[in-house]
Write a protein that holds these residues in place. Structure first.
Motif, PDB file in Angstrom:
ATOM      1  N   GLY A 123      94.718 -20.134 -58.169  1.00 51.97           N
ATOM      2  CA  GLY A 123      95.847 -20.546 -57.353  1.00 51.97           C
ATOM      3  C   GLY A 123      95.479 -20.691 -55.887  1.00 51.97           C
ATOM      4  O   GLY A 123      94.452 -20.172 -55.440  1.00 51.97           O
ATOM      5  N   PRO A 124      96.311 -21.364 -55.086  1.00 51.67           N
ATOM      6  CA  PRO A 124      95.965 -21.641 -53.691  1.00 51.67           C
ATOM      7  C   PRO A 124      95.833 -20.402 -52.818  1.00 51.67           C
ATOM      8  O   PRO A 124      95.043 -20.403 -51.869  1.00 51.67           O
ATOM      9  CB  PRO A 124      97.116 -22.532 -53.210  1.00 51.67           C
ATOM     10  N   LEU A 125      96.561 -19.342 -53.127  1.00 51.80           N
ATOM     11  CA  LEU A 125      96.479 -18.140 -52.299  1.00 51.80           C
ATOM     12  C   LEU A 125      95.277 -17.271 -52.682  1.00 51.80           C
ATOM     13  O   LEU A 125      94.606 -16.713 -51.818  1.00 51.80           O
ATOM     14  CB  LEU A 125      97.786 -17.360 -52.396  1.00 51.80           C
ATOM     15  N   LYS A 126      94.992 -17.212 -53.962  1.00 49.24           N
ATOM     16  CA  LYS A 126      93.778 -16.503 -54.383  1.00 49.24           C
ATOM     17  C   LYS A 126      92.544 -17.235 -53.864  1.00 49.24           C
ATOM     18  O   LYS A 126      91.585 -16.617 -53.399  1.00 49.24           O
ATOM     19  CB  LYS A 126      93.726 -16.389 -55.899  1.00 49.24           C
ATOM     20  N   THR A 127      92.576 -18.552 -53.929  1.00 49.73           N
ATOM     21  CA  THR A 127      91.467 -19.346 -53.401  1.00 49.73           C
ATOM     22  C   THR A 127      91.299 -19.115 -51.908  1.00 49.73           C
ATOM     23  O   THR A 127      90.174 -19.007 -51.400  1.00 49.73           O
ATOM     24  CB  THR A 127      91.702 -20.845 -53.673  1.00 49.73           C
ATOM     25  N   ARG A 133      91.309 -31.368 -47.065  1.00 47.23           N
ATOM     26  CA  ARG A 133      92.621 -31.878 -46.658  1.00 47.23           C
ATOM     27  C   ARG A 133      93.685 -31.566 -47.706  1.00 47.23           C
ATOM     28  O   ARG A 133      94.770 -31.079 -47.389  1.00 47.23           O
ATOM     29  CB  ARG A 133      92.507 -33.382 -46.417  1.00 47.23           C
ATOM     30  N   LEU A 134      93.373 -31.822 -48.971  1.00 52.72           N
ATOM     31  CA  LEU A 134      94.320 -31.543 -50.040  1.00 52.72           C
ATOM     32  C   LEU A 134      94.454 -30.043 -50.297  1.00 52.72           C
ATOM     33  O   LEU A 134      95.566 -29.525 -50.444  1.00 52.72           O
ATOM     34  CB  LEU A 134      93.879 -32.247 -51.322  1.00 52.72           C
ATOM     35  N   GLY A 135      93.315 -29.353 -50.346  1.00 55.17           N
ATOM     36  CA  GLY A 135      93.354 -27.925 -50.638  1.00 55.17           C
ATOM     37  C   GLY A 135      94.092 -27.124 -49.589  1.00 55.17           C
ATOM     38  O   GLY A 135      94.883 -26.232 -49.911  1.00 55.17           O
ATOM     39  N   VAL A 136      93.855 -27.461 -48.319  1.00 54.53           N
ATOM     40  CA  VAL A 136      94.527 -26.742 -47.235  1.00 54.53           C
ATOM     41  C   VAL A 136      96.019 -27.067 -47.217  1.00 54.53           C
ATOM     42  O   VAL A 136      96.858 -26.185 -46.978  1.00 54.53           O
ATOM     43  CB  VAL A 136      93.871 -27.071 -45.880  1.00 54.53           C
ATOM     44  N   ALA A 137      96.386 -28.320 -47.484  1.00 54.87           N
ATOM     45  CA  ALA A 137      97.804 -28.701 -47.501  1.00 54.87           C
ATOM     46  C   ALA A 137      98.572 -27.880 -48.533  1.00 54.87           C
ATOM     47  O   ALA A 137      99.663 -27.355 -48.252  1.00 54.87           O
ATOM     48  CB  ALA A 137      97.948 -30.190 -47.788  1.00 54.87           C
ATOM     49  N   ILE A 138      97.999 -27.735 -49.735  1.00 56.07           N
ATOM     50  CA  ILE A 138      98.654 -26.945 -50.781  1.00 56.07           C
ATOM     51  C   ILE A 138      98.705 -25.474 -50.388  1.00 56.07           C
ATOM     52  O   ILE A 138      99.730 -24.797 -50.550  1.00 56.07           O
ATOM     53  CB  ILE A 138      97.920 -27.128 -52.120  1.00 56.07           C
ATOM     54  N   ALA A 139      97.599 -24.968 -49.846  1.00 58.71           N
ATOM     55  CA  ALA A 139      97.541 -23.546 -49.477  1.00 58.71           C
ATOM     56  C   ALA A 139      98.538 -23.209 -48.377  1.00 58.71           C
ATOM     57  O   ALA A 139      99.202 -22.165 -48.428  1.00 58.71           O
ATOM     58  CB  ALA A 139      96.127 -23.184 -49.042  1.00 58.71           C
ATOM     59  N   LEU A 140      98.655 -24.079 -47.370  1.00 62.54           N
ATOM     60  CA  LEU A 140      99.586 -23.809 -46.271  1.00 62.54           C
ATOM     61  C   LEU A 140     101.022 -23.798 -46.768  1.00 62.54           C
ATOM     62  O   LEU A 140     101.838 -22.970 -46.339  1.00 62.54           O
ATOM     63  CB  LEU A 140      99.415 -24.858 -45.166  1.00 62.54           C
ATOM     64  N   GLU A 141     101.355 -24.701 -47.686  1.00 61.89           N
ATOM     65  CA  GLU A 141     102.714 -24.711 -48.231  1.00 61.89           C
ATOM     66  C   GLU A 141     102.972 -23.456 -49.064  1.00 61.89           C
ATOM     67  O   GLU A 141     104.073 -22.880 -49.019  1.00 61.89           O
ATOM     68  CB  GLU A 141     102.952 -25.967 -49.060  1.00 61.89           C
ATOM     69  N   ALA A 142     101.949 -23.005 -49.805  1.00 61.73           N
ATOM     70  CA  ALA A 142     102.088 -21.767 -50.573  1.00 61.73           C
ATOM     71  C   ALA A 142     102.330 -20.580 -49.647  1.00 61.73           C
ATOM     72  O   ALA A 142     103.152 -19.693 -49.938  1.00 61.73           O
ATOM     73  CB  ALA A 142     100.836 -21.537 -51.415  1.00 61.73           C
ATOM     74  N   TYR A 181      96.014 -10.795 -51.495  1.00 59.10           N
ATOM     75  CA  TYR A 181      95.817  -9.849 -52.597  1.00 59.10           C
ATOM     76  C   TYR A 181      95.038  -8.644 -52.085  1.00 59.10           C
ATOM     77  O   TYR A 181      94.389  -8.699 -51.046  1.00 59.10           O
ATOM     78  CB  TYR A 181      95.023 -10.499 -53.749  1.00 59.10           C
ATOM     79  N   ASP A 182      95.119  -7.568 -52.856  1.00 59.43           N
ATOM     80  CA  ASP A 182      94.324  -6.367 -52.569  1.00 59.43           C
ATOM     81  C   ASP A 182      93.028  -6.470 -53.360  1.00 59.43           C
ATOM     82  O   ASP A 182      93.054  -6.461 -54.591  1.00 59.43           O
ATOM     83  CB  ASP A 182      95.098  -5.111 -52.951  1.00 59.43           C
ATOM     84  N   ILE A 234      89.456 -16.002 -51.360  1.00 60.74           N
ATOM     85  CA  ILE A 234      88.034 -16.140 -51.670  1.00 60.74           C
ATOM     86  C   ILE A 234      87.311 -16.885 -50.553  1.00 60.74           C
ATOM     87  O   ILE A 234      86.225 -16.492 -50.117  1.00 60.74           O
ATOM     88  CB  ILE A 234      87.852 -16.855 -53.018  1.00 60.74           C
ATOM     89  N   VAL A 235      87.929 -17.958 -50.061  1.00 67.04           N
ATOM     90  CA  VAL A 235      87.340 -18.743 -48.972  1.00 67.04           C
ATOM     91  C   VAL A 235      87.294 -17.929 -47.685  1.00 67.04           C
ATOM     92  O   VAL A 235      86.320 -17.970 -46.931  1.00 67.04           O
ATOM     93  CB  VAL A 235      88.140 -20.046 -48.760  1.00 67.04           C
ATOM     94  N   GLY A 236      88.351 -17.182 -47.415  1.00 65.59           N
ATOM     95  CA  GLY A 236      88.485 -16.414 -46.178  1.00 65.59           C
ATOM     96  C   GLY A 236      89.640 -16.943 -45.358  1.00 65.59           C
ATOM     97  O   GLY A 236      89.689 -18.143 -45.053  1.00 65.59           O
ATOM     98  N   LEU A 237      90.582 -16.066 -45.014  1.00 64.63           N
ATOM     99  CA  LEU A 237      91.752 -16.515 -44.255  1.00 64.63           C
ATOM    100  C   LEU A 237      91.365 -17.020 -42.877  1.00 64.63           C
ATOM    101  O   LEU A 237      91.994 -17.944 -42.344  1.00 64.63           O
ATOM    102  CB  LEU A 237      92.784 -15.382 -44.138  1.00 64.63           C
ATOM    103  N   ASP A 238      90.328 -16.424 -42.289  1.00 65.64           N
ATOM    104  CA  ASP A 238      89.874 -16.890 -40.985  1.00 65.64           C
ATOM    105  C   ASP A 238      89.301 -18.298 -41.066  1.00 65.64           C
ATOM    106  O   ASP A 238      89.515 -19.133 -40.177  1.00 65.64           O
ATOM    107  CB  ASP A 238      88.848 -15.922 -40.394  1.00 65.64           C
ATOM    108  N   VAL A 239      88.599 -18.579 -42.170  1.00 68.25           N
ATOM    109  CA  VAL A 239      88.047 -19.921 -42.374  1.00 68.25           C
ATOM    110  C   VAL A 239      89.179 -20.927 -42.545  1.00 68.25           C
ATOM    111  O   VAL A 239      89.182 -22.001 -41.931  1.00 68.25           O
ATOM    112  CB  VAL A 239      87.110 -19.939 -43.597  1.00 68.25           C
ATOM    113  N   ARG A 240      90.172 -20.566 -43.374  1.00 72.00           N
ATOM    114  CA  ARG A 240      91.316 -21.456 -43.597  1.00 72.00           C
ATOM    115  C   ARG A 240      92.090 -21.689 -42.299  1.00 72.00           C
ATOM    116  O   ARG A 240      92.570 -22.794 -42.043  1.00 72.00           O
ATOM    117  CB  ARG A 240      92.236 -20.866 -44.671  1.00 72.00           C
ATOM    118  N   LEU A 241      92.224 -20.662 -41.486  1.00 73.17           N
ATOM    119  CA  LEU A 241      92.935 -20.815 -40.216  1.00 73.17           C
ATOM    120  C   LEU A 241      92.196 -21.798 -39.320  1.00 73.17           C
ATOM    121  O   LEU A 241      92.814 -22.680 -38.709  1.00 73.17           O
ATOM    122  CB  LEU A 241      93.075 -19.462 -39.519  1.00 73.17           C
TER     123      LEU A 241
END
Length: 286
Positions: free
Chosen positions: A231-235, A195-204, A283-284, A238-245
Motif C-alpha cells: 500500500g502507499p503508506l507502507k511503501t 509522480r504517480l506514486g507520490v500523488a497516491i501516497a500524498l492523498e493517502a 507503521y511501527d 519503506i522509501v523513507g518519509l524524509d525522502v517522500r517529503l
C-alpha cells in the motif's frame, strides 16, 4: 561515440547506502566489475559489508547459483574518484538533493574516460537541470532503480533532451541484462513512477489526516482492490518519509500545489518518524 554501446563490464557507483549498495549488487550479479565510492573509510567499510551481505542472501535464497567469492572479488570500494578511471558507466546514487548530485556527477565527470556514460538514480529531479552542469551532457541519462533493488524488477530509463541516441538506445538493453524490465520516459519532474506514486501516497496521507480510515485499512484497499503489492503508506515507510517529503516539495515547486506535502508528513519528519529506517512512520517497525 560508436553507434552501439555494449553492456558495461566495469561500473562505478557513487554512494554505497541502501540504494547504491543495491545498484552495485545488481551489476555484480550481472557479471560486471563494480567500484563503489564512499565518503570516508568507515562508510566504505559499511558499504562493503552491506553489499557482501546482500550477495550472500541472494545466494542463500537460491536466487542465483553464483559463487560468493567470485562475485565479491569483482567488488571494490574506494574513497577517491581516481578509482573511476577505467569504468564504462557511473551511476550516481547520493541522496535526493540537487547540489549533492551535481557535486557527485561533476566530480565523477572529471575522472572518467571520454567514452564513459554517466547516469543519475534521481527519483524526481529533472535530468535537464543536472545535465546543464555537465560538460558531456550527451553521455548522461537517468537510471531510476527501485528499493529494494535486488528484489525490484523495474528500472525507469529517463532520456534527457541532450542524451545521445546510442546512449538512449543502449540503456534499456542494459536493464534487461540486469534481469529487470525497463520503462522509458522523457525527462520531466518526477518522471512517471515518482509522480504517480507520490500523488497516491500524498492523498493517502490526507485521508489519514482527515480520519477517513487508518493507514492499515487504506493500504489494504489498494493492495486488495487494486492489487498493489504494498500500500502507499507502507511503501512510504519503506522509501523513507524524509525522502517522500523532499520529492513532494520538489514536485510542488515545479508542478503545482497538487503535490504540496500534507501537514501530517511534515510533522512526522520533524519528529524523526522516518519510516522503517527509524523504527516508526505510518507503521511501527520496531
Amino acid at each position: 561515440m560508436t553507434d552501439t554501446i555494449n553492456f558495461p563490464s566495469r561500473v562505478g557507483v557513487i554512494g554505497g547506502g541502501r540504494m547504491g549498495g543495491g545498484i552495485a549488487h545488481a551489476f555484480l550479479m550481472a557479471g560486471a566489475n563494480v567500484t563503489v565510492i564512499e565518503r570516508d573509510p568507515v562508510a566504505a567499510s559499511d558499504a562493503r559489508e552491506r553489499i557482501e551481505s546482500s550477495v550472500a542472501k541472494s545466494i542463500e535464497r537460491g536466487a542465483t547459483d553464483a559463487n560468493f567469492d567470485e562475485v565479491v572479488q569483482r567488488l571494490d570500494v574506494e574513497i577517491t574518484y581516481d578509482a573511476f578511471s577505467e569504468v564504462e558507466l557511473v551511476v550516481e546514487a547520493v541522496f535526493e538533493d540537487f547540489n549533492a548530485k551535481v557535486d557527485a556527477l561533476t566530480t565523477a565527470e572529471r575522472h572518467i574516460a571520454d567514452t564513459a556514460v554517466l547516469a543519475s538514480n534521481t527519483s524526481s529531479i529533472s535530468l535537464a537541470t543536472l545535465a546543464a552542469q555537465l560538460k558531456r551532457s550527451a553521455q548522461f541519462l537517468g537510471l531510476h532503480f527501485f528499493n529494494p533493488v535486488p528484489a525490484s524488477t523495474l528500472i525507469e530509463v529517463v532520456v534527457a533532451p541532450e542524451t545521445a541516441g546510442p546512449v538512449a538506445a543502449a540503456a534499456p538493453a542494459w536493464v534487461e541484462q540486469l534481469g529487470k524490465t525497463p520503462v522509458v520516459v522523457k525527462d520531466s519532474p518526477g518522471f512517471a513512477s515518482s509522480r504517480l506514486g507520490v500523488a497516491i501516497a500524498l492523498e493517502a496521507m490526507r485521508m489519514v489526516e482527515e480520519g477517513v480510515a487508518s493507514a492499515k485499512d487504506i493500504d489494504a484497499a489498494m493492495e486488495l482492490g487494486y492489487k498493489h503489492p504494498s500500500g502507499p503508506l507502507k511503501t512510504t515507510d519503506i522509501v523513507g518519509l524524509d525522502v517522500r517529503l523532499g520529492i513532494a516539495e520538489y514536485l510542488a515547486e515545479h508542478l503545482g500545489e497538487r503535490f504540496a506535502p500534507p501537514q501530517i508528513l511534515r510533522d512526522k519528519v520533524a519528529r524523526g518518524e522516518l519510516g522503517r529506517k527509524s523504527g516508526k512512520g505510518f507503521y511501527d517497525w520496531s
